[in-house]
Enzyme design. Structure first.
Site, short mmCIF file in Angstrom:
data_model
loop_
_atom_site.label_atom_id
_atom_site.label_comp_id
_atom_site.label_asym_id
_atom_site.label_seq_id
_atom_site.Cartn_x
_atom_site.Cartn_y
_atom_site.Cartn_z
N SER A 160 -1.67 -5.27 8.14
CA SER A 160 -2.78 -6.22 8.14
C SER A 160 -4.09 -5.49 8.45
O SER A 160 -4.40 -5.16 9.59
CB SER A 160 -2.53 -7.36 9.12
OG SER A 160 -1.73 -6.96 10.19
N ASP B 156 -8.19 -1.59 5.61
CA ASP B 156 -8.21 -0.38 6.43
C ASP B 156 -7.95 0.90 5.62
O ASP B 156 -8.38 1.99 6.02
CB ASP B 156 -7.14 -0.46 7.53
CG ASP B 156 -5.74 -0.62 6.93
OD1 ASP B 156 -5.55 -1.52 6.08
OD2 ASP B 156 -4.85 0.16 7.29
N THR C 230 0.84 -1.20 0.00
CA THR C 230 0.00 0.00 0.00
C THR C 230 0.87 1.25 0.00
O THR C 230 1.99 1.22 0.52
CB THR C 230 -0.87 -0.05 1.28
OG1 THR C 230 -1.81 -1.10 1.09
CG2 THR C 230 -1.58 1.23 1.57
N1 ASP Z 1 -3.50 -2.37 4.69
C1 ASP Z 1 -3.74 -2.89 3.36
C2 ASP Z 1 -5.01 -3.70 3.37
O1 ASP Z 1 -5.26 -4.39 4.33
C3 ASP Z 1 -2.63 -3.73 2.83
C4 ASP Z 1 -1.29 -3.05 2.78
O2 ASP Z 1 -0.95 -2.27 3.68
O3 ASP Z 1 -0.56 -3.29 1.83
O4 ASP Z 1 -5.73 -3.66 2.39
#
Ligand code: ASP
Length: 317
Positions: free
Chosen positions: A236, A214, A183
């Protein structure tokens, strides 16, 4: 374990910015020198896009949008072009922005044809009556507002396709929660003292059932409040939602008088107790930035108007 670094604002600090390209399992042993150089160059270029806005006296919200657009367009990161694939081989993109001055916010989830989801989140904040749009309706709004649409092939890369096949072959579970996060996000404080945050993602490889993480959830992966700071998260997503990470960090700064660094570390420790890992970046109205992560690495960079500038990937960077 939570190790961190911190920039201390000086009186002459007029603006500051921090970006991330995802927390993850990368270590110097698992990433070769050419991949390190590529990622560092990409982070530096995205940081420069935000710096240019701030150095010209632009707003924090424009700076974080510019930095995240650069990261979305770069196929190295799991946002926009280069987003991970769902179980069914599609790309479903999520993004959010928040302006600490007004606490205006915009978010989109599950978009499939919007070239830069962060631009659509920005439109939701500025041009619509709502905060959070999803799926086909979000893209109907995008078309009405003239937000650039693209063929879904724009997002696809061979490396992400390979990761999906690997997940399926190894029957790794519901989705890839094995520390491959990518992300992107940005936080900034502008010369007027306002803060803003933006986050964009393809989510998790192999996600199903229109799962939303999130990143686009205001208060979980993204939050900004001039009374506390601006926060963008990676990690996560399920645990980050349950802990309300971004808002919780702001609340501890505002109500408990915690430093941004201290609040970030404490909230990540709570995420850890729930079984989650990841990282956060924070910009405060005073001009500080803070970064913390509980994974082996986090793609990250930051700078401020005093001339400090750094790019890092591994814990020891
Ligand atoms: N937080 C993101 C999600 O759960 C994943 C990531 O940080 O790459 O969609």
């Amino acid at each position: 374990m939570t190790e961190t670094s911190q920039t201390t604002a000086t009186d002459e600090t007029r603006w500051s910015i921090a970006i991330h390209g995802g927390a993850g399992s990368m270590t110097p042993e698992t990433m070769d020198a050419s991949a390190v150089a590529l990622h560092e160059a990409a982070l530096s270029a995205a940081l420069a896009a935000g710096e240019a806005v701030l150095a010209a006296g632009g707003s924090a919200i424009d700076a974080v949008t510019a930095a995240v657009v650069a990261l979305e367009d770069d196929p190295l990161f799991n946002a926009g072009r280069g987003a991970v694939f769902t179980y069914h081989g599609t790309n479903e993109l999520d993004a959010a922005v928040m302006d600490g001055a007004s606490r205006g916010a915009g978010a989109v989830a599950g978009v499939t044809h919007t070239k830069n989801p962060v631009k659509l989140a920005r439109k939701v904040m500025e041009a619509g009556p709502h905060v959070f749009l999803s799926g086909a309706g979000a893209e109907e709004f995008a078309r009405e507002q003239g937000v650039e649409q693209c063929d879904e092939d724009w997002f696809a890369t061979e490396e992400r396709w390979r990761q999906l096949q690997e997940l399926k072959a190894r029957k790794l579970g519901w989705f890839d929660d094995g520390l491959k996060y990518g992300t992107v996000g940005a936080v900034a404080r502008d010369a007027a003292g306002h803060v803003a945050a933006a986050t964009s993602t393809g989510g998790l490889t192999g996600k199903r059932w229109n799962r939303i993480g999130d990143s686009p959830v205001i208060g979980a992966g993204t939050y900004a409040d001039d009374r506390a700071g601006a926060v963008s998260c990676t990690g996560s997503g399920e645990q980050f939602i349950r802990a309300g990470v971004a808002h919780e960090i702001c609340a501890r700064i505002r109500l408990a008088g915690k430093s941004a660094q201290g609040a970030a570390e404490a909230v990540l420790a709570e995420v850890g107790a729930m079984g989650g890992v990841g990282g956060v970046i924070v910009a405060t109205p005073s001009g500080d930035t803070a970064m913390a992560f509980t994974t082996p690495g986090m793609f990250r960079a930051r700078s401020d108007s005093s001339g400090k500038r750094s790019v890092g990937i591994f814990r020891q960077d």
